[in-house]
Scaffold this active site. Sequence first.
Site: not given
Length: 404
Positions: A121, A198, A201, A224, A362
């Site tokens: 991203h 990261d 997600q 999220k 993104c």
Amino acid sequence: MLDIQKIRADFPILSQKVNGRPLVYFDNGATSQKPKVVIDAISKYYEEYNANIHRGVHTLSQLATDAYEVSRKKIQEHIHAKFSHEVIFTSGTTHAINTVASGISSMIHAGDEVLVSALEHHSNIVPWQMLCERTGAILKVIPMNEKGELVLSEYDKLLSDKTKIVAVNHISNALGTINPIEYLIEKAHHFGAAILIDGAQATPHLKPDVQALNCDFYVFSGHKICGPTGVGILYGKEAWLNKLQPFQGGGEMIATVTFDKTTYAELPHKLEAGTPNIEGGIVLSTAIDYLNSIGFENIAAYEQELLVYATAKLMQIEGLKIYGTATNKASVVSFNVAEIHPYDIGTIIDKLGIAVRTGHHCAQPIMDFYNIPGTIRASFAFYNTKEEIDLFVDALNKAVSMLS
């Protein structure tokens, strides 16, 4: 087995209609919906004990402070961090990554190398580009293949004693690829490099164990995982967090201030300048409690069912191509149909009550790799159903027939 109808009843927004049609919400990769218990917890904070934290001696401030720190402790336990002060509240994943990229600047020098992957991203690309511009370091990219998987043999070749930090996502937001982060972490450490994962997600689908992973940093966003917007987590090993220079200066993060010199507070406060998103920090643990009550193993198994079902249904549409066919994949389907622009399809199916994401997500380098302007992305959560997938496919067929 999950009682999906009971779970859906926990989410007030799912009962509404959009353009006169039942809402089918397949944009969970962008943000999740919120259960009533989270919505109620937000109201409870503002109605019963709204006050600034840490500095007040009055009762409301003590109540708010206690709730905030209890939440930090719950999040520590959820991700299995060694200490609660290794859990830093941020405004989200982007803030967390920037905190690290800025904080290590003094440790990075001209000629050093920073590795990111082709699957990132923008939030896990741009801060590292900025770091390289400030320091003269060199940004290198771990390539991907046509399936949307990282080419690990090339990663091995890129690593060297010049590598200072590796930054990769756990799961790709654009393709759903689940990266082999255990391998990536072990290899990075072999060369003495730090590694940031990261997890924006990943955390909706699984429960990370940061000690077992042995990552140096793990970051994610509250919105999220059924929590509020404007709050996120930076996990870092104590030794690494102590090395970071603060990203922001202000109240709360200081020990002493004179006009000659400022000394910083101990962790976690050193990296938490200013008044935080108090209700967000408190209610994030409510959202995590809710997800744990369902069970992440149950969530992952059910979402895989949805992914398999949706993939089979979508592949029956003539001219449809799925991007991201990794062997290990989360519940995301990113695709195009023939030469139809994804925006046009997204606009039409919205009129039929279907919420998906269209565009580059993104993640422009991924789209450039496939030489496409973007994709239609359907991202599924544990409160979605196969019946909703059927409605989605019907709407998609109508859109395609109109635009062909």
